[in-house]
Write a protein that holds these residues in place. Structure first.
Motif, PDB file in Angstrom:
ATOM      1  N   LYS A 182     -32.431  43.824 -25.884  1.00 11.56           N
ATOM      2  CA  LYS A 182     -32.171  42.454 -26.394  1.00 11.56           C
ATOM      3  C   LYS A 182     -31.858  41.401 -25.543  1.00 11.56           C
ATOM      4  CE  LYS A 182     -29.288  43.875 -30.414  1.00 11.56           C
ATOM      5  NZ  LYS A 182     -27.953  43.609 -31.207  1.00 11.56           N
ATOM      6  N   LYS A 183     -31.265  41.661 -24.489  1.00 11.26           N
ATOM      7  CA  LYS A 183     -30.738  40.968 -23.293  1.00 11.26           C
ATOM      8  C   LYS A 183     -32.155  40.780 -22.297  1.00 11.26           C
ATOM      9  CE  LYS A 183     -28.022  41.135 -19.137  1.00 11.26           C
ATOM     10  NZ  LYS A 183     -28.843  41.899 -18.092  1.00 11.26           N
ATOM     11  N   ALA A 240     -30.695  38.320 -33.570  1.00  8.05           N
ATOM     12  CA  ALA A 240     -31.913  37.362 -33.344  1.00  8.05           C
ATOM     13  C   ALA A 240     -32.955  37.361 -34.523  1.00  8.05           C
ATOM     14  CB  ALA A 240     -32.560  37.724 -32.112  1.00  8.05           C
ATOM     15  N   THR A 298     -25.515  36.915 -35.615  1.00  6.89           N
ATOM     16  CA  THR A 298     -26.013  36.468 -34.392  1.00  6.89           C
ATOM     17  C   THR A 298     -27.283  37.111 -34.209  1.00  6.89           C
ATOM     18  OG1 THR A 298     -24.803  38.026 -32.997  1.00  6.89           O
ATOM     19  CG2 THR A 298     -23.800  35.812 -33.355  1.00  6.89           C
ATOM     20  N   ARG A 340     -37.857  35.695 -22.147  1.00  6.79           N
ATOM     21  CA  ARG A 340     -38.302  34.304 -22.901  1.00  6.79           C
ATOM     22  C   ARG A 340     -38.056  33.353 -21.604  1.00  6.79           C
ATOM     23  NH1 ARG A 340     -35.595  35.458 -27.330  1.00  6.79           N
ATOM     24  NH2 ARG A 340     -36.955  36.806 -28.230  1.00  6.79           N
ATOM     25  N   VAL A 341     -36.956  33.352 -20.992  1.00  4.08           N
ATOM     26  CA  VAL A 341     -36.799  32.184 -19.994  1.00  4.08           C
ATOM     27  C   VAL A 341     -37.801  32.470 -18.672  1.00  4.08           C
ATOM     28  CG1 VAL A 341     -35.086  31.596 -18.106  1.00  4.08           C
ATOM     29  CG2 VAL A 341     -34.315  32.381 -20.216  1.00  4.08           C
ATOM     30  N   GLN A 362     -34.460  38.137 -24.143  1.00  7.74           N
ATOM     31  CA  GLN A 362     -34.156  36.857 -23.749  1.00  7.74           C
ATOM     32  C   GLN A 362     -34.173  36.382 -22.325  1.00  7.74           C
ATOM     33  OE1 GLN A 362     -30.184  36.977 -24.777  1.00  7.74           O
ATOM     34  NE2 GLN A 362     -29.971  36.635 -26.751  1.00  7.74           N
ATOM     35  N   GLU A 363     -34.332  37.139 -21.383  1.00  2.74           N
ATOM     36  CA  GLU A 363     -34.622  37.067 -20.093  1.00  2.74           C
ATOM     37  C   GLU A 363     -36.022  36.659 -19.958  1.00  2.74           C
ATOM     38  OE1 GLU A 363     -30.610  39.507 -18.124  1.00  2.74           O
ATOM     39  OE2 GLU A 363     -32.901  39.991 -17.636  1.00  2.74           O
TER      40      GLU A 363
END
Ligand SMILES: O=P(O)(O)OC[C@H]1O[C@H](O)[C@H](O)[C@@H](O)[C@@H]1O
Length: 538
Positions: A501-502, A216, A214, A508-509, A505-506
Motif C-alpha cells: 500500500k505504501k 484506499a 481509510t 503515484r508521487v 502511494q510512493e
C-alpha cells in the motif's frame, strides 16, 4: 526467555515420532491394526461432525501434539484472550471477536463456569456489544421492511467483504427479503460499474464497510458510488427524499471519518475486533438485512456454542484444538506445504477465499510475537474450490501428483430444498474422493496407478443453516488461534499488507513528479509502459 517452538523438547519428540512414518505408515493398515481408530479420531462438536481418521496419525500422535500445545502455553494464551488481554501485542489490542456472540448473561460461558464473574471492563464491553447489536438488528429490520429498497450494495474489502459475502451466499435459502445483494470489493472499476449498471439510486442502499475507513480501494469505490448517486438523481440535501442520509450507511470504528465523508447513519464497533473476525459485528449488517434479526442471532448462537466448546472441552475432545494441532503436525512434521479445502456445497463456494484471509493473514508470519525469527515453516498455503467442480480440474494432482496435499472435505447431511438426487450425488462424491485418496489404485499400469495413502479430513454439518455456519466459521477462527499459539506468532496483526500500500502511494508521487530516483529499473519500466498508449496490441 520463551523458547521458539522448535526448541521445545516436545517438538524434538514429535520429530522422532515422525520417523515411524518414514518406515512406512499406511492408512488402510492403520484401520486394520486398530478397530477403534475411527472412534478415537472422530468426534461430534457443536453442529460439526469431524472425521480425522484418514490423517497421518498414529495411536499416540495426538497425545504428543497435545503435550506440545501445553508446552507452548496454548491454554494460557486462550485464557488471556478470554480475559480481554492485549494478545495482539504489536497493536496493543485484545482479540475479543468471541464476545460479539456471547449472550448478554454470558450464556454457555457462564453456565460452564468459564467465566465466573465478568470484570467491570468486560461487563461494559459486553453491554456495548449488545447495544450495538440491538441497534443493528433494529436497523436491519427497518431496512428489510422498506420495500422501496430493492438492492443492497456492500462496499468493503478483506474482512469488511469476505465474511458478509460468504455468509449471505451460503444462506441464500434463508434470504427472504426479495432484495438483491451485491458485494463490491475490488478497486477495478468494472466491479462497481457492473453493479451500478443494474441498480437505481432511489431503490439502492449503499453500505460502506471499513473498520479503518481509510482503505484506499473502499474509499475510492465509496466516492465513485456517491458521485454516481448524485449524478443520477440522488441528492445530498436532507430535504429530498432520495438523499445520502437515507441511502448510505457506514459500518466502521472510525465514525469521524464516516461523518467527514458525509454519512450520518453509522454503526460502530471496536478496535479489538480484527477485520477478518468482524462479520459478527456491525460489519454483519448486510447479513442481518438478508436473513433478518432472528436468523442473525442463530448465526451468533452457533458460533457461541463453538466458543464454549473451545473454551471448555478437554483437549482430546476439543475440535478446534485438535485441528489446530493437526495443522502444525501436517505442516512441520509431515512437511505438507499446502492444504486443499473442498467444500461440497455451492453455498460455500467462496469459503476458501474467506479462509485464505483468515488463515494466511493470521499465521503467514515468520517471527514470534516476541520478535524472534522462526526457523520452521508456519501457515500452509490454503487453496481450493467447491466439489464436485474441483474433481474435474485439480484433483488429478491430488491423486497422482508427486506432492502429498491434505484435503479438507466439507459436506452437509441435509442438502436443503433442492432435489435430493443432486445432494446424494454431491455427498457421495465427496466421500468417494476421500476414500480414493486413501486407497489409491494399484496394478493397472503406471499411468493409471494412484499411490493412495493420501491424508484427508472430513467435516460434516447437519445443514447449511445459520447456526451451523456460525459454528463452522468459529471453529476455523479458533483452529487458527491454536496453530498460531503453537508457533508463538501474533495471529492478530497483518503488517505485511502495509508495504505494498505504501509503495503504491510512493509510485503515484513518482509518476506525478516524474522523479524515479531510487526506484529499480523494472518498476520504472512497468510504470512507464502504463503511461504509454499501446501500439498494435504490444
Ligand atoms: O476494514 P478495513 O479497515 O477497510 O480493512 C480492510 C482490510 O484491509 C487490510 O489491508 C487488511 O489486510 C485486512 O485485514 C482488512 O480486513
Amino acid at each position: 526467555m520463551d523458547l521458539v517452538c522448535h526448541e521445545a523438547p516436545e517438538w524434538a519428540q514429535l520429530q522422532v515420532h515422525f520417523q515411524a512414518f518414514k518406515e512406512g505408515f499406511d492408512l488402510q493398515q492403520a484401520f486394520g491394526a486398530d478397530p477403534q481408530r475411527l472412534e478415537k479420531l472422530s468426534q461430534q462438536a457443536p453442529y460439526v461432525f469431524a472425521d480425522l481418521s484418514k490423517n497421518w496419525l498414529l495411536e499416540n500422535t495426538e497425545a504428543l501434539l497435545a503435550q506440545l500445545g501445553h508446552a507452548r502455553k496454548v491454554h494460557a494464551l486462550r485464557d488471556s484472550m478470554l480475559a480481554g488481554q492485549a494478545i495482539n501485542t504489536s497493536e496493543g489490542r485484545g482479540a475479543m471477536h468471541w464476545l460479539l456472540r456471547t449472550p448478554q448473561d454470558g450464556g454457555l460461558l457462564r453456565e460452564n463456569k468459564v467465566v465466573q464473574a465478568w470484570p467491570a471492563d468486560m461487563r461494559q464491553a459486553l453491554g456495548d456489544v449488545h447495544s450495538t447489536l440491538n441497534a443493528m438488528l433494529q436497523l436491519a429490520e427497518q431496512l428489510r421492511a422498506d420495500s422501496r429498497i430493492t438492492d443492497v450494495v456492500n462496499i468493503g474489502i478483506g474482512g469488511s467483504h469476505l465474511g458478509p459475502e460468504v455468509v449471505v451466499q451460503a444462506l441464500e435459502d434463508w434470504v427472504d427479503t426479495g432484495k438483491q445483494f451485491h458485494f463490491v470489493s475490488n478497486v477495478d472499476g468494472h466491479e462497481l460499474g457492473h453493479v451500478l449498471r443494474k441498480v437505481r439510486p432511489e431503490s439502492t442502499l449503499f453500505l460502506i464497510a471499513s473498520k479503518s475507513f481509510t482503505t484506499a480501494e473502499t474509499m475510492l469505490n465509496a466516492h465513485s458510488a456517491r458521485e454516481w448517486f448524485l449524478a443520477n438523481g440522488g441528492s445530498d440535501s436532507a430535504e429530498d427524499a432520495c438523499n445520502i442520509d437515507r441511502h448510505f450507511v457506514a459500518l466502521t470504528t472510525n465514525t469521524e471519518a464516516a461523518a467527514a465523508f458525509g454519512i450520518s447513519r453509522t454503526l460502530g464497533f471496536w478496535d479489538w475486533v480484527g477485520g477478518r473476525f468482524s462479520l459478527w459485528s456491525a460489519i454483519g449488517l448486510p447479513i442481518a438485512i438478508a436473513i433478518g434479526a432472528t436468523q442473525f442471532r442463530r448465526l451468533l448462537q452457533g458460533a457461541h456454542a463453538m466458543d464454549a466448546h473451545f473454551f471448555t472441552a478437554p483437549d482430546a475432545q476439543n475440535l478446534p484444538m485438535r485441528l489446530g494441532l493437526l495443522d502444525v503436525w501436517n505442516r512441520n512434521f509431515c512437511g505438507f506445504s499446502s492444504r486443499c479445502i473442498a467444500p461440497y456445497s455451492h453455498g460455500l463456494r467462496r469459503l476458501t477465499a474467506y479462509l485464505q484471509q483468515l488463515e494466511m493473514e493470521s499465521n503467514g508470519k515468520r517471527v514470534t510475537r516476541h520478535g524472534h525469527k522462526l526457523e520452521v515453516p508456519t501457515c500452509a498455503v490454503v487453496w481450493g474450490e467447491p466439489g464436485t467442480n474441483g474433481q474435474h480440474a485439480f484433483f488429478q494432482m491430488l491423486h497422482q501428483g508427486p506432492d502429498v496435499i491434505p484435503v479438507e472435505f466439507i459436506a452437509l447431511r441435509d442438502g436443503g430444498k433442492y432435489l435430493g438426487a443432486h445432494h446424494q450425488s454431491l455427498v457421495i462424491n465427496a466421500i468417494a474422493q476421500a476414500q480414493a485418496l486413501m486407497v489409491g489404485r494399484h496394478g493397472e499400469g503406471v499411468e493409471r496407478d494412484c499411490p493412495g495413502n493420501r491424508p484427508s479430513t472430513f467435516l460434516l454439518l447437519q445443514s447449511l443453516d445459520p447456526a451451523s455456519l456460525g459454528a463452522l466459521i468459529a471453529l476455523y477462527e479458533h483452529r487458527v488461534f491454536v496453530s498460531g499459539a503453537v508457533w508463538g506468532i501474533n495471529s492478530f496483526d497483518q503488517w505485511g499488507v502495509e508495504l505494498g500500500k505504501k509503495l503504491a502511494q510512493e509510485l503515484r508521487v513518482c509518476q506525478q513528479t516524474d522523479d524515479w530516483r531510487g526506484v529499480d529499473p523494472s518498476t520504472v519500466s512497468l510504470m512507464q509502459r502504463l503511461a504509454e498508449s499501446p501500439v498494435n496490441g504490444n
